[in-house]
Design a protein around this motif. Sequence first.
Motif, PDB file in Angstrom:
ATOM      1  N   VAL A 178       0.835  -1.206   0.000  1.00 14.52           N
ATOM      2  CA  VAL A 178       0.000   0.000   0.000  1.00 14.52           C
ATOM      3  C   VAL A 178       0.867   1.252   0.000  1.00 14.52           C
ATOM      4  CG1 VAL A 178      -1.697   1.315   1.336  1.00 14.52           C
ATOM      5  CG2 VAL A 178      -1.955  -1.154   1.093  1.00 14.52           C
ATOM      6  N   TRP A 179       2.042   1.155   0.613  1.00 15.69           N
ATOM      7  CA  TRP A 179       2.940   2.295   0.673  1.00 15.69           C
ATOM      8  C   TRP A 179       3.459   2.689  -0.709  1.00 15.69           C
ATOM      9  CZ3 TRP A 179       4.329   6.635   2.174  1.00 15.69           C
ATOM     10  CH2 TRP A 179       5.635   7.130   2.048  1.00 15.69           C
ATOM     11  N   PRO A 218       2.019   3.073  -3.874  1.00 20.47           N
ATOM     12  CA  PRO A 218       1.328   4.199  -4.531  1.00 20.47           C
ATOM     13  C   PRO A 218       1.287   5.447  -3.666  1.00 20.47           C
ATOM     14  CG  PRO A 218      -0.249   2.539  -3.807  1.00 20.47           C
ATOM     15  CD  PRO A 218       1.105   1.941  -3.637  1.00 20.47           C
ATOM     16  N   LEU A 219       1.230   5.274  -2.343  1.00 20.15           N
ATOM     17  CA  LEU A 219       1.252   6.446  -1.463  1.00 20.15           C
ATOM     18  C   LEU A 219       2.585   7.186  -1.576  1.00 20.15           C
ATOM     19  CD1 LEU A 219      -0.484   5.099   1.771  1.00 20.15           C
ATOM     20  CD2 LEU A 219      -1.456   6.576   0.003  1.00 20.15           C
ATOM     21  N   ALA A 220       3.673   6.437  -1.641  1.00 24.38           N
ATOM     22  CA  ALA A 220       4.995   7.051  -1.791  1.00 24.38           C
ATOM     23  C   ALA A 220       5.080   7.836  -3.090  1.00 24.38           C
ATOM     24  CB  ALA A 220       6.083   5.976  -1.744  1.00 24.38           C
ATOM     25  N   GLY A 234       2.592   9.252  -4.729  1.00 20.04           N
ATOM     26  CA  GLY A 234       1.802  10.470  -4.599  1.00 20.04           C
ATOM     27  C   GLY A 234       2.490  11.531  -3.766  1.00 20.04           C
ATOM     28  N   ILE A 235       3.093  11.114  -2.650  1.00 22.47           N
ATOM     29  CA  ILE A 235       3.794  12.076  -1.791  1.00 22.47           C
ATOM     30  C   ILE A 235       5.004  12.672  -2.525  1.00 22.47           C
ATOM     31  CG2 ILE A 235       5.157  12.298   0.322  1.00 22.47           C
ATOM     32  CD1 ILE A 235       3.301  10.238   1.599  1.00 22.47           C
ATOM     33  N   SER A 289       9.488   5.147   4.614  1.00 21.46           N
ATOM     34  CA  SER A 289       9.016   3.767   4.688  1.00 21.46           C
ATOM     35  C   SER A 289       8.808   3.273   6.122  1.00 21.46           C
ATOM     36  CB  SER A 289       9.977   2.834   3.944  1.00 21.46           C
ATOM     37  OG  SER A 289       9.553   1.496   4.033  1.00 21.46           O
ATOM     38  N   MET A 327       7.522   4.305  -6.729  1.00 19.76           N
ATOM     39  CA  MET A 327       6.780   3.051  -6.684  1.00 19.76           C
ATOM     40  C   MET A 327       7.720   1.848  -6.786  1.00 19.76           C
ATOM     41  SD  MET A 327       3.279   3.754  -8.869  1.00 19.76           S
ATOM     42  CE  MET A 327       2.588   2.192  -8.347  1.00 19.76           C
ATOM     43  N   LEU A 361       0.624   1.764   8.680  1.00 20.04           N
ATOM     44  CA  LEU A 361      -0.223   0.960   7.809  1.00 20.04           C
ATOM     45  C   LEU A 361      -0.373  -0.484   8.279  1.00 20.04           C
ATOM     46  CD1 LEU A 361       1.008   2.244   4.323  1.00 20.04           C
ATOM     47  CD2 LEU A 361      -1.164   2.759   5.439  1.00 20.04           C
ATOM     48  N   ALA A 416       5.626   4.845   7.451  1.00 22.28           N
ATOM     49  CA  ALA A 416       4.458   4.323   6.737  1.00 22.28           C
ATOM     50  C   ALA A 416       4.138   2.899   7.181  1.00 22.28           C
ATOM     51  CB  ALA A 416       4.724   4.356   5.228  1.00 22.28           C
TER      52      ALA A 416
END
Length: 235
Positions: free
Chosen positions: A73-74, A76-78, A80-81, A180, A128, A187, A183
């Motif tokens: 999950v991290w 795509p979040l990474a 975006g950030i 990471s 990613m 998460l 996150a």
Amino acid sequence: MAGLAESGSNPDVDLLYDINGLAKDAPHWFDRVMEFVGEYGLLLAMVLLVLWCWWSVRRRGGQDAASSVAALVWAPLAAGIAVLVNVPIRGFVQRPRPFNDHQGLDVLVSGKNDFSFVSDHATLTMAMGVALFVANRRFGLVGIALALLEGFCRVYMGVHYPTDVIGGFALGTAVALLLSPLATALLTPLAKAVERSKAGWLIVSGRGTADGQEALIPGARSEQEAGAEERDLAA
């Protein structure tokens, strides 16, 4: 930064012309393929790769399934950030696109009027890829390879300098690695809560009950039951 865009003995500009020059010698259809791949195709491939990795982790299951899914999950979040972090960087550097300062480039994509440094595509794909590598090395290596190909495509298309791409790789890697641990800490408990819920199938294949136990097919026996029956027969 604008000084880097000046021609002469600048290796950044020389490499730009060398790589973009390949587009001039390539067939028209190949340039159209590179345009799609560099603009959309590799981004889609990265998303599909993350989903494939999630499906593999979900089917494998195990006690570390929740933490593995949390790490995925991290990814795509990474990305975006990292792209959000790039917004003030672009505004501060204000480096024009290479085709604005140099003549003779074969630009495959029109309408690129924003700043050049750093490349959003390179930042996003490398973030990613690196985050995926932290979660799963085998899939992560493929993701990093796709990110490197994305960087090449952006220069080939004439919309970025090589240093724009390198800067994107550095930014994406930094965000994915430095954040990471935080996150994962945030998460993983969430993924474990999902695993224990009715949405547990998102974490482990076959999980769907509220108590987090594996849902067996009606009439099927568990491994423990089969083992106990074999011991009874042997006795």
